[in-house]
Design a protein around this motif. Structure first.
Motif, short mmCIF file in Angstrom:
data_model
loop_
_atom_site.label_atom_id
_atom_site.label_comp_id
_atom_site.label_asym_id
_atom_site.label_seq_id
_atom_site.Cartn_x
_atom_site.Cartn_y
_atom_site.Cartn_z
N THR A 27 -24.29 0.78 49.84
CA THR A 27 -23.03 0.24 50.35
C THR A 27 -23.24 -0.28 51.76
OG1 THR A 27 -20.72 0.75 50.91
CG2 THR A 27 -22.30 2.51 51.20
N GLY A 28 -22.46 -1.27 52.14
CA GLY A 28 -22.52 -1.80 53.50
C GLY A 28 -21.53 -1.13 54.43
N ASN A 29 -20.68 -0.24 53.88
CA ASN A 29 -19.66 0.42 54.69
C ASN A 29 -20.23 1.71 55.29
OD1 ASN A 29 -17.33 1.32 55.88
ND2 ASN A 29 -16.05 1.16 54.06
N THR A 30 -21.10 1.54 56.27
CA THR A 30 -21.79 2.69 56.85
C THR A 30 -20.85 3.65 57.56
OG1 THR A 30 -22.27 1.41 58.84
CG2 THR A 30 -23.95 1.42 57.12
N SER A 31 -19.82 3.13 58.23
CA SER A 31 -18.91 4.00 58.98
C SER A 31 -18.16 4.94 58.03
CB SER A 31 -17.93 3.18 59.81
OG SER A 31 -17.17 2.31 58.98
N ALA A 32 -17.77 4.43 56.85
CA ALA A 32 -17.07 5.27 55.88
C ALA A 32 -17.99 6.39 55.37
CB ALA A 32 -16.56 4.43 54.71
N VAL A 33 -19.24 6.04 55.09
CA VAL A 33 -20.20 7.05 54.61
C VAL A 33 -20.38 8.14 55.66
CG1 VAL A 33 -22.62 7.46 54.01
CG2 VAL A 33 -21.43 5.48 53.07
N LEU A 34 -20.60 7.75 56.90
CA LEU A 34 -20.82 8.73 57.97
C LEU A 34 -19.56 9.53 58.27
CD1 LEU A 34 -23.11 6.63 60.32
CD2 LEU A 34 -23.78 8.51 58.82
N ASP A 35 -18.41 9.05 57.77
CA ASP A 35 -17.16 9.78 57.93
C ASP A 35 -16.86 10.64 56.70
OD1 ASP A 35 -14.96 10.43 59.60
OD2 ASP A 35 -13.65 9.16 58.39
N GLY A 36 -17.87 10.79 55.82
CA GLY A 36 -17.72 11.71 54.71
C GLY A 36 -17.44 11.12 53.35
N GLU A 37 -17.38 9.79 53.25
CA GLU A 37 -17.13 9.17 51.95
C GLU A 37 -18.46 9.01 51.20
OE1 GLU A 37 -14.71 5.67 51.97
OE2 GLU A 37 -13.27 6.51 53.40
N ILE A 38 -18.93 10.10 50.60
CA ILE A 38 -20.24 10.10 49.95
C ILE A 38 -20.15 10.44 48.47
CG2 ILE A 38 -21.51 10.64 52.07
CD1 ILE A 38 -21.57 13.57 51.17
N ASP A 39 -18.94 10.47 47.90
CA ASP A 39 -18.79 10.84 46.50
C ASP A 39 -19.57 9.92 45.56
OD1 ASP A 39 -17.02 13.18 46.41
OD2 ASP A 39 -15.59 11.86 47.38
N ALA A 40 -19.57 8.62 45.85
CA ALA A 40 -20.27 7.68 44.97
C ALA A 40 -21.77 7.95 44.98
CB ALA A 40 -19.98 6.24 45.40
N PHE A 41 -22.32 8.31 46.15
CA PHE A 41 -23.75 8.65 46.24
C PHE A 41 -24.05 9.93 45.46
CE2 PHE A 41 -23.47 5.79 49.88
CZ PHE A 41 -24.66 5.08 49.76
N ILE A 42 -23.16 10.91 45.60
CA ILE A 42 -23.36 12.19 44.90
C ILE A 42 -23.29 11.98 43.39
CG2 ILE A 42 -22.31 14.44 44.46
CD1 ILE A 42 -21.52 14.51 47.42
N GLU A 43 -22.28 11.23 42.93
CA GLU A 43 -22.15 10.98 41.49
C GLU A 43 -23.38 10.26 40.95
OE1 GLU A 43 -19.45 8.31 38.43
OE2 GLU A 43 -18.48 9.18 40.20
N ALA A 44 -23.84 9.23 41.68
CA ALA A 44 -25.03 8.49 41.25
C ALA A 44 -26.24 9.42 41.20
CB ALA A 44 -25.29 7.32 42.19
N GLY A 45 -26.33 10.34 42.18
CA GLY A 45 -27.45 11.28 42.21
C GLY A 45 -27.44 12.24 41.04
N ILE A 46 -26.25 12.73 40.69
CA ILE A 46 -26.13 13.66 39.56
C ILE A 46 -26.50 12.96 38.26
CG2 ILE A 46 -24.51 15.02 38.19
CD1 ILE A 46 -23.02 15.59 40.87
N ARG A 47 -26.00 11.73 38.08
CA ARG A 47 -26.33 10.97 36.86
C ARG A 47 -27.83 10.65 36.82
NH1 ARG A 47 -21.91 9.26 34.06
NH2 ARG A 47 -19.90 9.23 35.15
N TRP A 48 -28.39 10.28 37.97
CA TRP A 48 -29.84 9.98 38.04
C TRP A 48 -30.67 11.19 37.68
CZ3 TRP A 48 -33.32 12.42 41.28
CH2 TRP A 48 -34.61 11.89 41.29
N ARG A 49 -30.28 12.35 38.23
CA ARG A 49 -31.04 13.57 37.96
C ARG A 49 -31.03 13.89 36.47
NH1 ARG A 49 -29.11 18.71 41.17
NH2 ARG A 49 -27.27 18.39 39.88
N ARG A 50 -29.86 13.76 35.83
CA ARG A 50 -29.78 14.03 34.41
C ARG A 50 -30.64 13.03 33.62
NH1 ARG A 50 -26.86 16.50 30.36
NH2 ARG A 50 -27.02 18.22 31.83
N GLY A 51 -30.57 11.75 34.01
CA GLY A 51 -31.34 10.73 33.31
C GLY A 51 -32.84 10.88 33.46
N SER A 52 -33.27 11.42 34.62
CA SER A 52 -34.72 11.55 34.87
C SER A 52 -35.30 12.76 34.17
CB SER A 52 -34.98 11.65 36.38
OG SER A 52 -34.47 12.86 36.90
N HIS A 53 -34.43 13.61 33.57
CA HIS A 53 -34.94 14.80 32.89
C HIS A 53 -34.56 14.82 31.41
CE1 HIS A 53 -34.97 16.11 37.15
NE2 HIS A 53 -36.13 16.60 36.77
N THR A 54 -34.23 13.65 30.86
CA THR A 54 -33.93 13.59 29.44
C THR A 54 -35.02 12.82 28.73
OG1 THR A 54 -32.58 11.60 29.85
CG2 THR A 54 -31.44 13.74 29.77
#
Length: 368
Positions: free
Chosen positions: A341-368
């Motif tokens: 994302t290009g919205n760095t200020s939002a991320v540094l202000d705690g808007e990281i749900d999209a990163f977390i969700e992508a990480g959880i889906r990636w982790r599941r995909g990398s172990h199937t």
């Protein structure tokens, strides 16, 4: 604007929700609620307040999960009725309402789907997060403090309880390290994908020549221990030091030696706590942190999967997992999932749900 394929979207949402219901196992969830309700109704329940809180919180969370799933199913079933009314009256405001509800449902079912991916042994636990400054001098210490704020703001946005156990301040600015707990169901499973090395690129505010600086901070996430974990610690294997709590710039914030540092001699693990006025309370908190770290160590040793564990969290200390660029352009990019994302200020202000969700889906995909 292309015509929206309502029937296809509703059918796909219904199918996804059905798969979630199957994974959650609604009859099993209802049986669990019945058992917990029976346990919560025992007259002497509160004779053991810690056990009572565990039962009541588990009951509350299970009931909430069931209510959420039932509400999502009702909404999926009601959308075709809303569309039928819109089509029958050719009402644009009704179409707009249907569009809004469909978008909202898509997001809500997506969140629930990610939740079902958190089925690891300790995923339901609270999370104990430790942040350390790494390469980059004063910029790294400042970056570590920025990361701590990011996670605490994320927790605040969601209404999650946090407790800071220890902050070791750097001399000029920022922190050397910090340890804090985030309490909510599945905090560990959720935040475990954040473990690893986070890289920051920016114009250094500490460089009088205004040069670009790259700095690094490490994030460690472990599950909080419970009484059933049976972590045996020999007092002879501990070195316990007491000292005066300090704030930014080394200033004393307590006039007594109430801060506690515990070194586990055989493993070399060092933990400290200075958030309480009482030395006794700080020692108890530090022991809880030590137990959590020893549990994580024991888990990795017992399974003989240290390398696999590092892959699981994508957080081995030598590997970068996310890059935050503030100059010469604005971009936060996860190096595993490619989400950015290009919205760095939002991320540094705690808007990281999209990163977390992508990480959880990636982790599941990398172990199937």
């Amino acid at each position: 604007m292309a015509q929206r394929e309502y029937e296809d979207e509703i059918s796909a949402l219904s199918a996804t929700l059905t798969s979630i219901e199957q994974v959650v196992d609604l009859p099993k969830l209802e049986a669990k609620i019945a058992d917990l309700e029976q346990a919560a109704g025992v007259p002497n329940l509160w004779d053991d307040s810690e056990a009572a809180q565990k039962v009541t919180s588990q009951l509350s969370y299970a009931q909430n999960d069931l209510r959420q799933l039932q509400a999502l199913r009702r909404r999926v079933d009601e959308i075709p009725i809303l569309l039928e009314l819109a089509q029958g009256e050719d009402d644009q405001s009704a179409y707009a309402e249907a569009d809004s509800e469909l978008d909202s449902l898509t997001a809500a079912i997506g969140e629930m789907e990610v939740r079902t991916l958190l089925n690891g042994e300790y995923d339901e636990r609270d999370a104990l997060v430790t942040i350390r400054s790494e390469a980059g001098g004063v910029d790294a210490a400042d970056w570590a403090e920025m990361l701590m704020r990011m996670y605490l703001r994320w927790a605040e946005r969601h209404g999650y309880k946090t407790e800071i156990f220890d902050i070791s301040y750097a001399e000029e600015a920022g922190i050397k390290s910090a340890t804090f707990k985030i309490s909510t169901p599945y905090a560990y499973g959720t935040l475990s994908v954040e473990q690893g090395t986070h890289r920051l690129v920016r114009i250094s505010p500490f460089d009088n020549q205004g040069r670009r600086q790259t700095s690094f901070a490490g994030v460690e996430v472990v599950p909080v221990v419970e009484q059933s974990d049976h972590i045996d610690i020999d007092e002879k294997d501990l070195r316990i030091d007491v000292y005066r709590s300090s704030g930014p710039g080394g200033q004393g914030v307590n006039t007594t030696d109430s801060a506690v540092r515990i070194t586990h001699i055989s493993t070399g693990i060092v933990v400290s706590c200075q958030n309480e006025r009482s030395q006794l309370q700080n020692r108890a908190s530090a022991m809880a942190v030590l137990q959590a770290k020893l549990l994580e160590l024991r888990r990795s040793e017992e399974r003989e999967k240290m390398d696999a564990l590092r892959v699981d969290t994508s957080g081995s200390w030598g590997n970068q997992m996310r890059s935050y660029v503030l100059h010469p352009y604005q971009m936060v990019k996860d190096l595993r999932t490619e989400y950015e994302t290009g919205n760095t200020s939002a991320v540094l202000d705690g808007e990281i749900d999209a990163f977390i969700e992508a990480g959880i889906r990636w982790r599941r995909g990398s172990h199937t």
